[in-house]
Design a protein around this motif. Structure first.
Motif, mmCIF file in Angstrom:
data_model
loop_
_atom_site.group_PDB
_atom_site.id
_atom_site.type_symbol
_atom_site.label_atom_id
_atom_site.label_comp_id
_atom_site.label_asym_id
_atom_site.label_seq_id
_atom_site.Cartn_x
_atom_site.Cartn_y
_atom_site.Cartn_z
ATOM 1 N N VAL B 129 0.844 -1.202 0.000
ATOM 2 C CA VAL B 129 0.000 0.000 0.000
ATOM 3 C C VAL B 129 0.877 1.249 0.000
ATOM 4 O O VAL B 129 0.626 2.203 -0.732
ATOM 5 C CB VAL B 129 -0.918 0.024 1.244
ATOM 6 C CG1 VAL B 129 -1.637 1.366 1.353
ATOM 7 C CG2 VAL B 129 -1.928 -1.108 1.188
ATOM 8 N N PHE B 130 1.927 1.193 0.792
ATOM 9 C CA PHE B 130 2.816 2.349 0.936
ATOM 10 C C PHE B 130 3.545 2.642 -0.374
ATOM 11 O O PHE B 130 3.668 3.796 -0.784
ATOM 12 C CB PHE B 130 3.808 2.057 2.061
ATOM 13 C CG PHE B 130 4.679 3.212 2.444
ATOM 14 C CD1 PHE B 130 4.143 4.459 2.726
ATOM 15 C CD2 PHE B 130 6.055 3.050 2.565
ATOM 16 C CE1 PHE B 130 4.951 5.517 3.099
ATOM 17 C CE2 PHE B 130 6.875 4.110 2.938
ATOM 18 C CZ PHE B 130 6.315 5.345 3.198
ATOM 19 N N LEU B 168 -3.714 2.902 10.844
ATOM 20 C CA LEU B 168 -3.066 2.035 9.878
ATOM 21 C C LEU B 168 -4.087 1.278 9.038
ATOM 22 O O LEU B 168 -3.764 0.764 7.970
ATOM 23 C CB LEU B 168 -2.185 1.043 10.660
ATOM 24 C CG LEU B 168 -1.061 0.351 9.935
ATOM 25 C CD1 LEU B 168 -0.210 1.332 9.169
ATOM 26 C CD2 LEU B 168 -0.224 -0.423 10.939
ATOM 27 N N LYS B 172 -4.052 6.238 6.997
ATOM 28 C CA LYS B 172 -2.795 6.189 6.249
ATOM 29 C C LYS B 172 -2.943 5.487 4.901
ATOM 30 O O LYS B 172 -2.509 6.024 3.877
ATOM 31 C CB LYS B 172 -1.706 5.525 7.086
ATOM 32 C CG LYS B 172 -1.168 6.384 8.222
ATOM 33 C CD LYS B 172 -0.117 5.585 9.004
ATOM 34 C CE LYS B 172 0.510 6.382 10.134
ATOM 35 N NZ LYS B 172 1.531 5.556 10.826
ATOM 36 N N PRO B 173 -3.537 4.284 4.857
ATOM 37 C CA PRO B 173 -3.698 3.663 3.529
ATOM 38 C C PRO B 173 -4.596 4.473 2.602
ATOM 39 O O PRO B 173 -4.340 4.536 1.387
ATOM 40 C CB PRO B 173 -4.285 2.276 3.829
ATOM 41 C CG PRO B 173 -4.732 2.304 5.241
ATOM 42 C CD PRO B 173 -3.935 3.354 5.933
ATOM 43 N N MET B 176 -2.486 6.972 0.883
ATOM 44 C CA MET B 176 -1.636 6.370 -0.156
ATOM 45 C C MET B 176 -2.456 6.044 -1.407
ATOM 46 O O MET B 176 -1.999 6.222 -2.537
ATOM 47 C CB MET B 176 -0.977 5.092 0.386
ATOM 48 C CG MET B 176 -0.002 5.326 1.523
ATOM 49 S SD MET B 176 1.367 6.449 1.069
ATOM 50 C CE MET B 176 1.075 7.799 2.227
#
Lengths: 283, 283
Positions: B129-130, B168, B172-173, B176
């Motif tokens: 994902v990052f 998380l 955050k995803p 991204m």
């Protein structure tokens, strides 16, 4: 005129701390050691290697260099990485990339133990940066940006932090690190609309645009802290950043110079990681 | 009044596509199968499991459930995960977390093969994902947000996208994924200053604040698309989102309802991943 956030000050302070830590480790029988793996003789790799060796010497960190021929096979490189993984006397590994074309970058990265991945190239290191946990190590460039903020007591907490660039080695990890510091990150890139307005609203601006002097007056404000990650050759043959320094210096509150800013601190992050990796060996 | 971005429409369209893909796979002798691992009998796990089984049936996906006692040992659970990793007939695994206290979550996550990690819990999935690469699978909730945007032809490219929440599994995803869509993400959280102003400037607002009806008028504008990830019980005992829906509906351009929005689509993402995992088995 803007305050200059010089890299040297940061490096000097860090070197002093690391020297003490290295001494303590040596007293315990652990000699922090950096392993360098280089394939071929690219001049930029060799120049970075030279700088790293010199920085390591200053601090008391040992270096073991492994140099492979340009035409090395994937199997040979992976075997070397596995040997270095096993080698207890090496605490962290710097592997120069991009590798020559015959290599499968994913397979090579996967071979390296996350516990020795001091340059943040493995999936575990990335997951660590993304999740904010201590898996592997973060990439050195965005961490150098954070180290500069810390050294100059610039608190990102609650602040609007705009990052220009969404690469895996700078922009994305920088955003995650800013979140760890309780800042509010915005990630801009080539497809962003109204980028000057978004940047002008930032309290901290981290620039990794990859284009010489691309960031001028319309991106800046007088209360701003500017961290310039760019390293470019300007038309007159001099090193310059992604920010138009002459303009920015007249406007912003503080700015990192190029050369002498982020780049200077990056190598020190590598050393910091070697020392951290060595400290994990203390029982 | 705002356009309602209903989850059911997204799910119906996706189900139709997935049914066709499942048929094609079955013709090739591959019967897409979801493995579910549950420890204990938590009511929310069982209710999600029930929904997943029903959704799988609709599409033609098989389900194999493995239920362990609440007092199962770490070794037993890891052994089960390893067995499921080996089991070729199972293409993707849903493991309910958080696990009971006796488990080391990191060790358990690590046991699961990334290629079967359809719920995005492994380090490799996070790194995927990052980095925006196909390592493992992204977590289902933020992907459901993207699926809704896609279904309703809302293009995030070039747009200011503000995400409230830095977890998380969502915040955050989601950031991204917005970057992958060429949007410009800002991640807000409890330490963000001027959050209403930042949000009011957003063209797309993704809310995972975790607090019932926390986002009201001062965060909203009339051109906004609002994706509400929250699922809360309001004071009057009804399900509600993190957005004050009654207020928002009068202001914004479009909004997902709660219930019937993001949550509805999330289970379908699990099914989509099972089908994707099964497709990788076609030789």
């Amino acid at each position: 005129m803007a305050e200059l956030l010089k890299g040297k000050e940061v490096v000097d302070a860090l070197n002093e701390r690391l020297k003490v830590e290295v001494e303590l480790l040596k007293e315990k029988g652990i000699s922090p050691t950096l392993g360098i793996i280089r394939v071929g003789k690219k001049s930029e790799d060799m120049s970075y290697e030279k700088g790293a060796i010199k920085r390591a010497e200053t601090i008391g960190i040992d270096v073991k260099s492994f140099v492979l021929e340009e035409n090395t096979s994937q199997e040979q490189l992976i075997q070397l990485i596995e040997d270095v993984n096993q080698e207890e006397s090496i605490h962290g590994v710097l592997l120069f990339r991009p590798l020559p074309k015959q290599f499968d970058d994913n397979a090579v990265r996967k071979a390296l133990l996350a516990s020795k991945d001091i340059d943040g190239i493995t999936d575990q290191s990335m997951a660590g940066v993304f999740s904010g946990t201590e898996l592997g190590y973060p990439p050195c460039t965005p961490q150098a940006c954070m180290e500069i903020l810390d050294h100059y007591n610039i608190d990102a907490a609650g602040k609007k932090v705009v990052i220009i660039g969404r690469s895996l080695v700078v922009g994305k990890p920088a955003a995650m690190m800013i979140l760890q510091k309780n800042g509010t990150p915005t990630i801009c890139h080539t497809k962003t609309k109204d980028m000057p307005a978004i940047c002008q609203d930032a309290e901290i601006l981290i620039v990794a645009a990859g284009k010489a002097k691309a960031i001028g007056t319309e991106y800046l404000n007088k209360k701003q802290i500017v961290i310039d990650v760019g390293i470019n050759m300007s038309e007159d043959g001099k090193l310059c950043g992604d920010v138009d320094f002459e303009e920015a210096e007249k406007i912003v509150k503080a700015i990192t110079p190029v050369p002498g800013g982020v780049g200077t601190v990056t190598t020190s992050m590598l050393m910091k990681h070697v020392v951290e990796a060595a400290k994990k060996r203390v029982r």
